[in-house]
Design an enzyme around this catalytic site. Structure first.
Site, PDB file in Angstrom:
ATOM      1  N   ASP A  74       3.351  -4.408 -16.844  1.00 39.06           N
ATOM      2  CA  ASP A  74       2.382  -4.648 -15.781  1.00 39.06           C
ATOM      3  C   ASP A  74       3.135  -5.341 -14.645  1.00 39.06           C
ATOM      4  O   ASP A  74       3.844  -6.321 -14.886  1.00 39.06           O
ATOM      5  CB  ASP A  74       1.294  -5.592 -16.313  1.00 39.06           C
ATOM      6  N   GLU A 131      -3.207   0.702 -10.764  1.00 39.17           N
ATOM      7  CA  GLU A 131      -4.644   0.417 -10.776  1.00 39.17           C
ATOM      8  C   GLU A 131      -5.110   0.575  -9.336  1.00 39.17           C
ATOM      9  O   GLU A 131      -4.766  -0.225  -8.483  1.00 39.17           O
ATOM     10  CB  GLU A 131      -4.877  -1.014 -11.266  1.00 39.17           C
ATOM     11  N   HIS A 155      -8.754  -4.503 -20.207  1.00 41.06           N
ATOM     12  CA  HIS A 155      -8.976  -5.939 -20.364  1.00 41.06           C
ATOM     13  C   HIS A 155      -9.944  -6.524 -19.343  1.00 41.06           C
ATOM     14  O   HIS A 155     -10.219  -7.717 -19.372  1.00 41.06           O
ATOM     15  CB  HIS A 155      -7.621  -6.657 -20.257  1.00 41.06           C
ATOM     16  N   ASP A 156     -10.430  -5.716 -18.407  1.00 43.90           N
ATOM     17  CA  ASP A 156     -11.309  -6.234 -17.353  1.00 43.90           C
ATOM     18  C   ASP A 156     -12.781  -5.871 -17.544  1.00 43.90           C
ATOM     19  O   ASP A 156     -13.631  -6.326 -16.774  1.00 43.90           O
ATOM     20  CB  ASP A 156     -10.871  -5.677 -15.983  1.00 43.90           C
ATOM     21  N   ASP A 192      -0.403  -3.517 -10.677  1.00 41.73           N
ATOM     22  CA  ASP A 192      -1.678  -4.220 -10.639  1.00 41.73           C
ATOM     23  C   ASP A 192      -2.231  -4.190  -9.212  1.00 41.73           C
ATOM     24  O   ASP A 192      -1.495  -4.399  -8.248  1.00 41.73           O
ATOM     25  CB  ASP A 192      -1.432  -5.677 -11.078  1.00 41.73           C
TER      26      ASP A 192
HETATM   27  C1  GLC Z   1      -6.235  -6.620 -11.832  1.00 40.00           C
HETATM   28  C2  GLC Z   1      -6.130  -7.009 -13.291  1.00 40.00           C
HETATM   29  C3  GLC Z   1      -7.021  -8.193 -13.555  1.00 40.00           C
HETATM   30  C4  GLC Z   1      -6.544  -9.347 -12.699  1.00 40.00           C
HETATM   31  C5  GLC Z   1      -6.484  -8.944 -11.229  1.00 40.00           C
HETATM   32  C6  GLC Z   1      -5.704  -9.935 -10.430  1.00 40.00           C
HETATM   33  O1  GLC Z   1      -7.484  -6.161 -11.498  1.00 40.00           O
HETATM   34  O2  GLC Z   1      -6.428  -5.912 -14.104  1.00 40.00           O
HETATM   35  O3  GLC Z   1      -7.035  -8.578 -14.901  1.00 40.00           O
HETATM   36  O4  GLC Z   1      -7.401 -10.452 -12.855  1.00 40.00           O
HETATM   37  O5  GLC Z   1      -5.834  -7.698 -11.043  1.00 40.00           O
HETATM   38  O6  GLC Z   1      -4.352  -9.839 -10.716  1.00 40.00           O
END
Ligand code: GLC
Length: 560
Positions: free
Chosen positions: A113, A277, A340-341, A215
């Site tokens: 990541d 993402e 995980h979100d 990310d």
């Molecule tokens: C992304 C991650 C999340 C995190 C955010 C800030 O959305 O998946 O878990 O809190 O970025 O880095």
């Protein structure tokens, strides 16, 4: 020639299955209650022991690790304070090198990541940048003067709630953060920032990592005039961030230049993957831009169509069909149910009164994920049928930045989907051996029933269903690469679709309910189908297509 056969060669990230590990709760080797890299190493055989006929191994092809860099863990690793080192929580750089070698030995690729929209506010770059207005790194973050009345520079919000601007005393200025105030956004408009990040990317590629998941990859660039975002006409989302049109803080043209530059770096190394993402609120159409005009940006943009779908065949099919339509020629799709979100799918999809059969939903969801055209991404524990732990007492919550932002628009804690992997029915579900140790998050109370050891022994467990589906997919060109075509124009109770290459035709039939009558709209030969995997039919058997289905039947059949 169909689009699938135009792919000159099969890439591992197109045909393989990716498995997301949340390192804090996957496996704890040193008994301190928190997951670590040695813990992951110990469990690699469970993920893939290198034997294609293994009965005890899931058979995935790559692991994606949520962040393991040094971090104050305010956002549990998504706030990096040193990109070149591993957090003490997880181990050392040597442990990581060992994980890489042990994974590669088993044919497992390792994806990191990469959190590069922001750093931690404890990163040395931010400490320097925030110390004065004229230090060498003064322009490495987004600094703006207050309004004449002292107020924030514009209406940009934090995704975690409240304004995105936090005041800094030393500089008498505000800095911008898309997420929490401890996660200041880097200024990608500064060539020095770019070069520092690119150098770090090369460091990990040189170490041998197989790729990255970028990310928040749509919010790197910000408008240089810091213009106000227009408010949406129908602005009524609980999370106020979603009530703005993000014209000036998201998805700017420069953002795509940056991703293209990262892709160029990746492409200089052999066989690496760039995933991103595209951000949680992006639509499928928005995310398509992330492939790049010449397929020169992300290999796999992550989009949230299954997570945001209700458990309803018509809706799910619509999402698949949309993705089929919009994925550009030469580009490749990916799908996931959980991460995980968001709440785990078996916790999300419980509202449907006619489909209360949880095992049925788990099997059907597994089959869809592993038979649509695109790379499947699994989230740890999904293969066991793990559900969210909804009984975490407030004092044990770890997703503190979300809860502590104390604004009415902050999202809910994401801890429910991050609880320890359930390995067996011993203390702490076998996640952590420390007897008097409390795991980082409480184990779900269903662990005596839902765990790896038990499911390995049970032929009909959801684990074994996943394992068989993964194996069947691996051995089927049609499932890996073939075209996708539905046989039911407007699905109501069932899904039926075909994956096909010149040499192979595979049919997937899924019953979402107790409804037995089964009709398809398109012609398909009824005789001679071999059962590849099914929750009601015997694998290997040759059958004629049934005109009625069993309740919650899931069958994957190959034309003889
Ligand atoms: C992304 C991650 C999340 C995190 C955010 C800030 O959305 O998946 O878990 O809190 O970025 O880095």
């Amino acid at each position: 020639m169909t689009r699938d056969t135009q792919l000159n060669s099969e890439k591992w990230w197109q045909t393989g299955v990716i498995y997301q590990i949340y390192p804090l709760t996957f496996a704890d080797a040193n008994g301190d209650g928190v997951g670590d890299l040695q813990g992951i190493i110990k469990k690699l055989d469970y993920l893939n022991d290198g034997n294609p006929n293994s009965e005890t191994s899931l058979g995935i092809d790559a692991i994606w690790l949520s962040p393991i860099n040094r971090s104050p863990m305010v956002d549990n690793g998504y706030d990096v304070s040193d990109y070149y080192d591993i957090s003490d929580t997880f181990g050392t750089l040597e442990d990581f090198e060992m994980l890489l070698a042990e994974s590669h030995q088993r044919g497992i690729r390792v994806i990191l990541d990469l959190v590069i929209n922001h750093t931690s506010n404890r990163h040395s770059w931010f400490l320097e940048s925030s110390s004065s207005r004229d230090n060498p790194k003064s322009d490495w973050y987004h600094w703006q003067d207050p309004e004449p009345d002292g107020g924030v520079p514009n209406n940009w919000l934090s995704y975690f709630g409240g304004t995105g601007w936090t005041f800094n005393e030393a500089r008498k200025q505000y800095y911008y953060h898309t997420f929490n105030k401890n996660q200041p956004d880097l200024n990608w408009g500064n060539p020095e920032v770019k070069e520092a990040i690119f150098q770090m990317i090369r460091f990990w590629l040189d170490k041998g990592v197989d790729g990255f998941r970028l990310d928040a990859s749509s919010v790197y660039s910000k408008d240089k005039y810091y213009r106000y975002n227009p408010v949406k006409f129908d602005a009524n989302d609980n999370n106020k961030y979603n009530n703005l049109h993000h014209l000036y803080d998201k998805n700017l043209p420069e953002n795509h230049h940056i991703i293209r530059e990262i892709r160029k770096i990746i492409d200089r190394y052999q066989d690496r993957v760039l995933i991103g993402e595209t951000f949680i609120d992006s639509t499928i159409y928005e995310s398509v831009i992330f492939y790049g005009i010449n397929n020169d940006e992300l290999h796999l943009p992550f989009t949230f169509e299954f997570p945001f779908s209700p458990w309803y065949p018509g809706y799910l099919q619509q999402e698949i069909a949309k993705k089929e339509l919009v994925t550009p020629s030469g580009a490749w799709a990916s799908y996931f149910l959980d991460n995980h979100d968001i709440p785990r799918h078996l916790s999300r999809w419980v509202e449907c009164s006619l489909c209360t059969n949880q095992l049925g939903i788990a099997q059907a969801a597994a089959a869809i994920l592993l038979t649509v055209r695109g790379t499947p991404i699994l989230y740890y524990g999904q293969e066991l049928g793990m559900v969210d732990n909804q009984d975490i007492p407030p004092e044990k919550i770890q997703d503190k930045i979300v809860v502590r932002s104390e604004t009415e628009d902050s999202p809910e804690s994401r801890d429910g989907a991050r609880t320890p992997m359930q390995w067996n029915d011993s203390v702490n579900a076998g996640f952590s051996f420390g007897k008097d140790i409390e795991p980082w998050l409480p184990v779900h109370k269903n662990y005596p029933e839902v765990n790896v050891a038990k499911e390995l022994k049970d032929r009909d467990s959801i684990f074994n269903f996943y394992r068989q589906l993964i194996k069947v997919r691996k051995n089927s060109e049609a499932l890996r690469l073939g075209s996708w075509k539905t046989l039911i124009h407007y699905p109501y109770e069932h899904l039926a679709y075909v994956r096909e290459t010149t040499d192979e035709k595979v049919l997937i039939i899924i019953n979402f309910s107790y409804e037995k009558d089964f009709e398809i709209d398109e012609y398909i030969a009824r005789e001679n189908w071999q059962v590849l995997v099914s929750n009601v039919l015997e694998a290997g058997k040759i059958i004629d297509l049934p005109s009625t289905l069993q309740p919650f039947e899931v069958s994957v059949l190959r034309k003889e």
